[in-house]
Design an enzyme around this catalytic site. Structure first.
Site, PDB file in Angstrom:
ATOM      1  N   SER A   1       0.812  -1.214   0.000  1.00  0.00           N
ATOM      2  CA  SER A   1       0.000   0.000   0.000  1.00  0.00           C
ATOM      3  C   SER A   1       0.845   1.263   0.000  1.00  0.00           C
ATOM      4  CB  SER A   1      -0.870  -0.016   1.250  1.00  0.00           C
ATOM      5  OG  SER A   1      -1.483   1.230   1.421  1.00  0.00           O
TER       6      SER A   1
ATOM      7  N   TYR B   1      -2.081   0.534  10.061  1.00  0.00           N
ATOM      8  CA  TYR B   1      -2.331  -0.232   8.838  1.00  0.00           C
ATOM      9  C   TYR B   1      -1.103  -0.163   7.926  1.00  0.00           C
ATOM     10  CZ  TYR B   1      -3.653  -1.074   4.041  1.00  0.00           C
ATOM     11  OH  TYR B   1      -3.646  -1.518   2.746  1.00  0.00           O
TER      12      TYR B   1
ATOM     13  N   LYS C   1       1.706  -3.147   6.827  1.00  0.00           N
ATOM     14  CA  LYS C   1       2.068  -3.499   5.437  1.00  0.00           C
ATOM     15  C   LYS C   1       3.576  -3.334   5.223  1.00  0.00           C
ATOM     16  CE  LYS C   1      -1.722  -4.829   3.445  1.00  0.00           C
ATOM     17  NZ  LYS C   1      -1.864  -6.089   2.698  1.00  0.00           N
TER      18      LYS C   1
END
Ligand code: UDP
Length: 333
Positions: free
Chosen positions: A119, A143, A147
């Protein structure tokens, strides 16, 4: 030897289901593994489906014992920025453990090719626009951190165990297949475009704009919206590129065009022909002001080119899907 499968973890999710559909249309044999925590059973209309959870290493081992797996595409993860700020443990536990269990099974079973769903959230605040793959990675939310940690883990496995991996760092996935058979469907929905379209459909009264005091021309955050079908095409190209990868390679997937929250709302008004009410509220913690990617490397090396460049055409496919989803949700599922 029996023809092997492409394993698609999270193949019942938004991006995974579009990739699964595309691979099947190109004659690949796919195996979807999903726990349906955020994915939808009705999105798995192609290939073989196994209901299971990557956090359970015994289930992962059984999966690899039962099916001949050639390569892996790993989508399964929690992916909401806002939720990750409130519940970091949920993100670290799920996103890291799932990846480690998957990688361990790959190593044990001699499966060495991986396409990993990463991402733009791994970059954090951009110091240079458009963002290239070598831009510093300093995520602003758990988040993005999870990743980035996954990327580090995968890189180490590549070095130590001879895996070959391509990581694709998506900017903001948006839109739906043009026939609106599958699309974006999160519960609850945290993403801008479906929320804005729900206002157009009369399902919400207004869209909350998370801050209009950012250092952008209209004060709202800027994102690079990339059509989910274009992301799917890039996965196919990455899969075909795997045999040229020695270890680890990473590509950004974006359009290179930034649109503010207000510009997205205006696009949705044009596409739907309806007025969309909004109200400005607090900033959402963890949001960088601007994320716009350079996909020059993916274009050059993978020969990938996004087919949907304009925000209106992207929103149009989302509108068609959102209208259909609205109808679907009225009937018992
Ligand atoms: N956003 C917003 N209101 C909403 C949802 C999102 O203003 O109800 C903003 C959000 O702050 C971000 C942009 O829209 O700047 C895109 O958010 P989204 O959650 O769709 O994707 P993200 O960038 O978090 O991956």
């Amino acid at each position: 030897m029996e023809e092997s499968y492409i394993l698609i973890t999270g193949g019942a999710g938004y991006i995974g289901s579009h990739v699964n559909r595309l691979l099947n249309s190109k004659g690949f044999r796919t195996l979807v593994f999903d726990n349906f925590v955020t994915g939808h059973r009705r999105f798995v209309q192609w290939g073989q489906l196994v209901h299971g959870d990557l956090r359970d290493s015994a289930q992962v081992e059984e999966l690899f014992n039962r099916y001949p797996i050639g390569s892996v595409m790993h989508f399964a993860a929690f992916a909401y920025v806002g939720e990750s700020m409130a519940s970091p443990a949920k993100y670290y536990r799920n996103n890291l453990l799932s990846t480690i269990n998957l990688l361990d099974a790959m190593v044990r079973h001699g499966v060495d090719g991986l396409v990993f769903s990463s991402s733009c959230a791994t970059y954090g605040q951009s110091t240079e626009i458009p963002i290239k793959e070598d831009h510093p990675q300093q995520p602003l939310n758990p988040y993005g951190q999870s990743k980035l940690m996954d990327e580090v883990i995968i890189k180490d496995y590549c070095r130590a165990y001879g895996l070959n991996a391509v990581a694709l760092r998506y900017f903001n996935a948006a839109g739906a297949g043009i026939d609106a058979v599958i699309g974006e469907w999160h519960e609850p929905e945290p993403h801008l475009i479906p929320i804005v379209l729900d206002v157009a459909l009369g399902k919400r009264q207004y869209v909350d704009i998370y801050g209009d005091d950012y250092s952008s021309p209209d004060g709202t955050c800027i994102r690079d919206y990339i059509h989910v079908q274009d992301i799917a095409e890039a996965h196919l190209k990455a899969l075909l590129h795997l045999d040229k990868v020695k270890g680890w390679e990473v590509f950004n997937l974006g359009n290179g065009n930034g649109y503010s929250v207000r510009q997205v709302i205006a696009a949705a008004e044009r596409v739907s022909g309806r007025a969309i009410a909004s109200r400005v509220c607090e900033r959402r913690p963890g949001d960088p002001v601007c994320l716009v990617g350079s996909s020059a490397k993916a274009r050059e090396v993978l020969g990938w080119k996004p087919g949907f460049a304009e925000i209106d055409t992207i929103v149009e496919t989302a509108w068609r899907w959102q209208t259909r989803l609205n109808e679907l949700l009225k009937k018992p599922l």
